[in-house]
Design a protein around this motif. Structure first.
Motif, PDB file in Angstrom:
ATOM      1  N   TYR A 209     -11.653  55.883   6.197  1.00  0.00           N
ATOM      2  CA  TYR A 209     -12.992  54.961   5.531  1.00  0.00           C
ATOM      3  C   TYR A 209     -14.182  56.990   5.773  1.00  0.00           C
ATOM      4  O   TYR A 209     -14.442  57.128   6.408  1.00  0.00           O
ATOM      5  CB  TYR A 209     -13.458  54.419   6.922  1.00  0.00           C
ATOM      6  N   ASP A 214     -18.698  51.122   6.746  1.00  0.00           N
ATOM      7  CA  ASP A 214     -17.374  50.255   5.704  1.00  0.00           C
ATOM      8  C   ASP A 214     -16.114  49.662   7.334  1.00  0.00           C
ATOM      9  O   ASP A 214     -15.527  49.292   7.046  1.00  0.00           O
ATOM     10  CB  ASP A 214     -16.288  51.672   5.213  1.00  0.00           C
ATOM     11  N   PRO A 230     -14.628  49.310   1.130  1.00  0.00           N
ATOM     12  CA  PRO A 230     -15.365  50.033  -0.184  1.00  0.00           C
ATOM     13  C   PRO A 230     -15.785  49.883  -1.541  1.00  0.00           C
ATOM     14  O   PRO A 230     -14.878  49.965  -2.235  1.00  0.00           O
ATOM     15  CB  PRO A 230     -15.787  51.255   0.632  1.00  0.00           C
ATOM     16  N   ALA A 234     -11.355  52.393  -0.249  1.00  0.00           N
ATOM     17  CA  ALA A 234     -11.001  52.776   1.254  1.00  0.00           C
ATOM     18  C   ALA A 234      -9.733  53.586   1.246  1.00  0.00           C
ATOM     19  O   ALA A 234      -8.806  53.790   0.298  1.00  0.00           O
ATOM     20  CB  ALA A 234     -10.426  51.854   1.539  1.00  0.00           C
TER      21      ALA A 234
END
Length: 650
Positions: A209, A214, A230, A234
């Motif tokens: 991440y 996130d 996200p 990701a």
């Protein structure tokens, strides 16, 4: 009228057409059960004049000349009626020099005046093959890593070599998904946050991440996985069997000789966004991966130190790691941040009986207690004085356990608490089905324990210790205490969780809830071997895989491959022969766990491995000792089975 046999090739009229003979290994996999997957080959005979497919044949292995010749004869003698009549072409076009020479000899021996040409296949034919593959595959094919801007074979050589060394180092043995690392490449301004996958034996690799927010959303979210992703995606790298690798990557691996650790360890890196769109990593991502895959095993071997409380000591270091461009200084930190475990969604106990597909609640076995309580009342067998308001509340809970509508279940639980605040089962249901976070579930479970203590009274605990659970009125309290112990375990509050498990066994040594399995698992994880020995002795007649294999590991921890350890392992192997392949890595634990299990069957083996795989791996030499046993041999398989959670009394 009977159909005439096709004329011999030499008797057929000759057209002015050229026929292309295309041979392609398809970009798709055939995966029969319990058989190694394979990529089929396709033989196409295509008319240059009309573009029609005159014959096609699929073969499992690379076609021989006889296979291709027979396809050509089929096209000549028995073409599809809608597109052509039997004939021989003026010439054929092949891509292989050796195939061309074989046809020249065959035509000469068969008295066929057919010319042979060698050339690359036209783009239209290659496009036809790609369209067929896409139709059969049912999904678009991912591009290869070399298609990303700036990615070179040298970069990929470094990436694949780092991935192979990482896989062999097995850093997932000590690291679980709650151990988040921060790793910063010198070419980037900020760190990326990394979760090492593989501790549970299901999927191996990395989840990555770009922002700490996130990570918090993934760990603390109670929503479908895609909604937690996200917006910009990701990143992940997983080690996969060959059939899960993009075909362009397979071609590059073969062409450039990139290193692969094992048949089920092809590194596949992707990015997934919250729309479910999948993309391949860019040049900067692959450079970060190469350095991170070099750094993590070093961090595990040189900097990961136990804090003796179930976690690791913090570190903040800079490592020099080799990459394809030279040494790189990677900054590494643990922990990467505070995960706020209290804000994670709780995992609720499944008390239902559904089908193998995991249907929604169809029957809650706690509902049977209402019928049992009524029978006890009819027989005058209820113990102790009952509060009428609590009795009313508990009747509402028996209705709640029967109710399949979640909203109605919660409404009944709140009605029960309105009738009596001493209704422990109402708090249990709220903890399981209303609490959005572990913090709230803990609050409900603690209230349930307090309610149960008030309802039963101190004298009751003194009088009936050892007989709990057999008395129906104790069960709500016991459920609340069990639920709290599980939540505390998730919060890594191990000492308090152990205290609750131990007290549950003291109150009910007959252990209808299966507490001993949970306690054994936690004690083994914490390496409290003296307590493990006492628990094993307390239930010395236990004959499950969980008990016998744990006893063997306990003996090995005490004295390596001693006479006692070997004898314990032989007994375990006799009880369940399916366990070793999962502990030794010959079989991966399936992502869906068994719905049912029986003594000695494979589902019991999977269930044991789920709980104890990490403990065996972390015990130096234990897996090797297990693999050395003659009856512990296992072969890899990709067959996957479902699972039901837990051994608790329902």
């Amino acid at each position: 009228m009977p159909r005439k046999n096709p004329r011999s090739p030499a008797e057929l009229p000759q057209s002015s057409d050229l026929w292309f003979i295309a041979i392609a290994q398809l970009h798709l996999w055939i995966t029969p059960p319990n058989v190694a997957p394979h990529r089929p080959y396709l033989i196409f005979i295509i008319s240059h004049e009309t573009g029609a497919i005159l014959a096609s044949e699929m073969t499992e292995a690379e076609p021989t000349f006889d296979d291709v010749r027979q396809s050509l004869l089929n096209a000549m003698q028995s073409p599809p009626r809608a597109v052509a009549k039997p004939s021989q072409p003026k010439g054929i076009v092949v891509t292989s020099e050796s195939l061309g020479k074989s046809f020249i000899q065959f035509f000469s021996e068969s008295n066929l005046q057919i010319e042979t040409y060698q050339s690359e296949m036209p783009d239209e034919i290659n496009e036809m093959v790609r369209e067929l593959e896409a139709h059969m595959r049912g999904a678009p094919e991912l591009p290869g890593l070399l298609a990303s801007k700036g990615v070179t074979p040298d970069l990929l050589r470094g990436f694949y070599a780092a991935a192979a060394d990482y896989y062999r180092a097995a850093p997932w043995v000590p690291l679980a998904n709650i151990h988040v690392l921060a790793l910063r490449h010198p070419a980037e301004r900020s760190a990326r946050f990394v979760v090492v996958m593989g501790n549970g034996g299901v999927e191996y690799g990395l989840s990555v991440y770009r922002r700490w927010a996130d990570v918090e959303r993934i760990f603390g979210g109670d929503a479908p996985p895609l909604q937690l992703m996200p917006p910009d995606g990701a990143h992940s790298l997983s080690f996969e069997p060959i059939e899960n690798v993009p075909f362009d990557d397979l071609d590059a691996i073969q062409q450039h000789g990139f290193e692969i650790a094992s048949d089920d360890a092809y590194p596949v890196a992707i990015t997934v966004n919250n729309q479910g769109e999948v993309a391949r990593p860019q040049r900067a991502d692959l450079m970060w991966y190469e350095a991170a895959l070099r750094a993590i095993p070093v961090l595990v071997s040189d900097h990961l130190k136990s804090d003796k409380r179930g976690d690791f000591e913090p570190f903040d270091v800079t490592l020099s790691v080799p990459t394809h461009t030279g040494d790189v200084q990677m900054q590494a930190k643990y922990p990467a941040g505070d995960l706020h475990l209290m804000q994670q969604p709780p995992t609720h106990t499944d008390w239902s009986e559904g089908d193998a597909e995991g249907d929604a609640l169809s029957f809650d076995r706690r509902a049977m207690e209402g019928m049992m309580a009524q029978l006890a009342r009819d027989l005058g067998a209820l113990t102790g004085a009952r509060d009428p308001k609590l009795e009313q509340a508990q009747q509402l809970m028996y209705r709640a356990w029967e109710e399949t509508n979640p909203a109605k279940r919660l409404a009944l639980a709140h009605d029960a608490l309105a009738a009596s605040p001493d209704c422990a089962d109402a708090y249990v249901l709220l903890a399981e089905e209303e609490a959005p976070t572990i913090e709230k579930a803990v609050e409900y479970y603690r209230k349930g324990i307090a309610a149960g203590e008030r309802a039963l009274g101190k004298e009751y605990f003194a009088e009936y210790v050892g007989d709990f659970w057999g008395l129906l009125e104790t069960r709500p309290y016991m459920r609340a205490r069990m639920g709290l112990a599980h939540m505390l375990w998730k919060l890594q509050q191990f000492d308090e969780a152990l205290a609750h498990f131990s007290e549950l066994l003291r109150l009910n040594p007959n252990d209808n809830q299966g507490v001993r399995y949970e306690l054994l698992n936690l004690l083994m994880f914490l390496e409290r071997d003296a307590d493990v020995g006492q628990l094993l002795a307390q239930y010395e007649d236990e004959y499950s895989a969980a008990w016998l294999y744990s006893r063997a590991l306990y003996e090995f921890r005490r004295s390596d491959a001693s006479v006692a350890a070997n004898a314990a392992l032989r007994e375990a192997l006799k009880q369940n022969k399916h366990v070793p392949p999962y502990l030794a890595g010959a079989k991966r634990i399936p992502p869906s766990l068994p719905q049912t299990m029986g003594f000695g069957d494979e589902n019991e083996a999977i269930s044991y491995a789920v709980d104890h795989l990490s403990v065996w791996r972390r015990t130096s030499g234990a897996v090797e000792w297990l693999k050395a046993q003659p009856s512990a041999k296992g072969s890899p398989t990709r067959k996957r089975a479902p699972r039901k959670g837990g051994r608790r009394a329902k």
